[in-house]
Enzyme design. Structure first.
Site, mmCIF file in Angstrom:
data_model
loop_
_atom_site.group_PDB
_atom_site.id
_atom_site.type_symbol
_atom_site.label_atom_id
_atom_site.label_comp_id
_atom_site.label_asym_id
_atom_site.label_seq_id
_atom_site.Cartn_x
_atom_site.Cartn_y
_atom_site.Cartn_z
ATOM 1 N N CYS A 14 0.871 -1.168 0.086
ATOM 2 C CA CYS A 14 -0.212 0.066 0.037
ATOM 3 C C CYS A 14 1.094 1.140 0.050
ATOM 4 C CB CYS A 14 -0.994 0.060 1.186
ATOM 5 S SG CYS A 14 -2.233 -1.462 0.931
ATOM 6 N N GLN A 212 -14.155 -8.216 -10.083
ATOM 7 C CA GLN A 212 -13.627 -6.892 -9.606
ATOM 8 C C GLN A 212 -13.198 -7.293 -7.855
ATOM 9 O OE1 GLN A 212 -12.065 -4.531 -11.099
ATOM 10 N NE2 GLN A 212 -13.543 -4.383 -12.985
ATOM 11 N N ASN A 324 -13.660 -4.438 -21.315
ATOM 12 C CA ASN A 324 -12.821 -4.360 -19.746
ATOM 13 C C ASN A 324 -11.635 -5.171 -19.902
ATOM 14 O OD1 ASN A 324 -12.393 -3.945 -17.330
ATOM 15 N ND2 ASN A 324 -13.726 -5.519 -16.732
ATOM 16 N N CYS A 352 -7.956 -0.500 -16.502
ATOM 17 C CA CYS A 352 -7.082 -0.580 -15.108
ATOM 18 C C CYS A 352 -5.613 0.082 -15.486
ATOM 19 C CB CYS A 352 -7.133 -1.802 -14.617
ATOM 20 S SG CYS A 352 -6.442 -3.058 -15.369
#
Length: 393
Positions: A14, A212, A324, A352
């Site tokens: 993160c 997702q 997608n 993405c």
């Protein structure tokens, strides 16, 4: 969001940890707008869509370490061992509870964790997905089928410990390589799919099918695409890289389109999409999902035989297309096919990776961006999801 693992240097996945979420979201929105500035007018951007900054992940991908009877679940630590991450704050509540219970369950089973350095042991990874209804899919990635009896014997303990475990499988990965799962899946429960209820569509998720990571934001993404389609009133939608049919089936349920066709490389995902369509009561022929190469969903590439027929049986010529794709984007050949398909008046592109999106938009100059929006599927990181509505000019 504060994370002890990040503060201790155990996990640095993160990269935005410690940055106030409002700042993260604003910076990410600015970044994707800048990356697409050559193709997207500032005036067409909608406000970014976001969900919770923590407790949002519906899946956990856990490396198994430790030793028999003393299991550790988490990530590789760089020294060949595994660092515990069972208290990660990104997991949805049901998923977090399951992850915390798994080390003890595996230890009691007698399964031997795989040692990456020694290339010995059996249990490599555990992949867990939580549904919006709190049900679980657990996939145990094994080196060989020899441990299947031991895993079957552990099912009673598993069901007692995790009564929400609806789907349990063994995935076989005999090779020593840096992947999470193998090609062969052995379903150990009566149920072979997890119901992912998004709004009023009960999508089915089978092992090895994509869904997702963030259910709340995926819901917003499907709603936005359906809203865009509702303003266009197309008869037929073509959904390439359709996965389990999220975009197509939400549009069909809402009456935004009259018929849908989807193409996806994963047969498991296609089976799931067709099952959902049947359960929705779709009229035969109005929802057709096929396993195949999505890049060929509009027919042959520009260098192929132009007389070749497009793959599959289409319920009418599509007027709107949804794509997608994975991070690499749709690529030059499919972009060329879209550019030279004048019957396709509109395209919804969910990406993405703004770098590949920018490249693909440049290859389709006949399509302009009519609306665009960031969907923050991955808080605490630079990863993003961007959806754009394209209109032929």
């Amino acid at each position: 969001m504060q994370c002890d693992y990040f503060d201790a240097g155990v996990c640095r996945s993160c990269t935005f940890m410690g940055v106030p979420y409002a700042v993260q979201l604003a910076d990410k929105d600015t970044s994707v707008r800048s990356a697409l500035a050559a193709h997207v007018d500032e005036a067409v951007w909608l406000a970014p869509f976001s969900g919770p900054e923590s407790g949002f992940r519906n899946k956990a991908k856990l490396v198994v370490g430790g030793r028999r009877g003393a299991t550790v679940l988490g990530i590789l630590d760089g020294g060949g061992g595994v660092a515990d991450l069972t208290g990660c704050g990104l997991y949805e509540p049901a998923l977090a509870d399951a992850v915390r219970a798994l080390p003890g369950l595996v230890s009691r089973s007698g399964l031997t964790p795989y040692d990456v350095g020694q290339r010995s042991g059996e249990l490599k990874n555990i992949l867990v997905t939580a549904s919006p209804d709190g049900e679980l899919m657990l996939r145990f990635v094994l080196r060989s089928p020899g441990q299947l009896p031991r895993l079957r014997e552990a099912l009673d303990d598993l069901r007692t410990t995790l009564p929400a475990a609806t789907v349990v499988t063994a995935n076989l990965l005999p090779e020593h390589k840096a992947v999470l799962e193998g090609a062969e899946e052995v379903v150990l429960t009566e149920a072979d799919s997890l119901t992912m209820r998004v709004d009023d569509v009960a999508l089915h998720l089978r092992p090895q099918s994509f869904f997702q990571t963030n259910t709340a934001v995926a819901t917003g993404l499907y709603r936005q695409a359906t809203e865009w389609m509702s303003t266009l009133d197309p008869r037929v939608l073509l959904d390439l890289y359709c996965g389990v049919g999220g975009f197509a089936l939400h549009a069909l349920r809402a009456g935004a389109v009259r018929a849908v066709r989807g193409v996806e490389v994963s047969p498991a995902a296609v089976d799931s999409a067709n099952r959902t369509a049947t359960e929705m009561g779709a009229t035969p022929g109005t929802a057709v999902f096929e396993a195949g190469d999505a890049t060929q969903g509009l027919g042959p590439a520009r260098d192929a035989d132009a007389s070749s027929e497009p793959a599959g049986t289409t319920p009418g010529s599509p007027e709107v297309l949804v794509v997608n794709p994975p991070r690499r984007g749709i690529g030059a050949d499919l972009a060329w096919r879209i550019e030279h398909s004048p019957e396709l008046r509109h395209v919804i592109y969910s990406s993405c990776n703004v770098t590949s999106l920018s490249r693909d938009l440049a290859a389709m100059p006949s399509l302009r961006v009519r609306s665009a929006r960031l969907f923050d599927m991955f808080p605490q990181s630079a990863h993003h999801e961007v959806a754009v509505l394209l209109e032929r000019v």
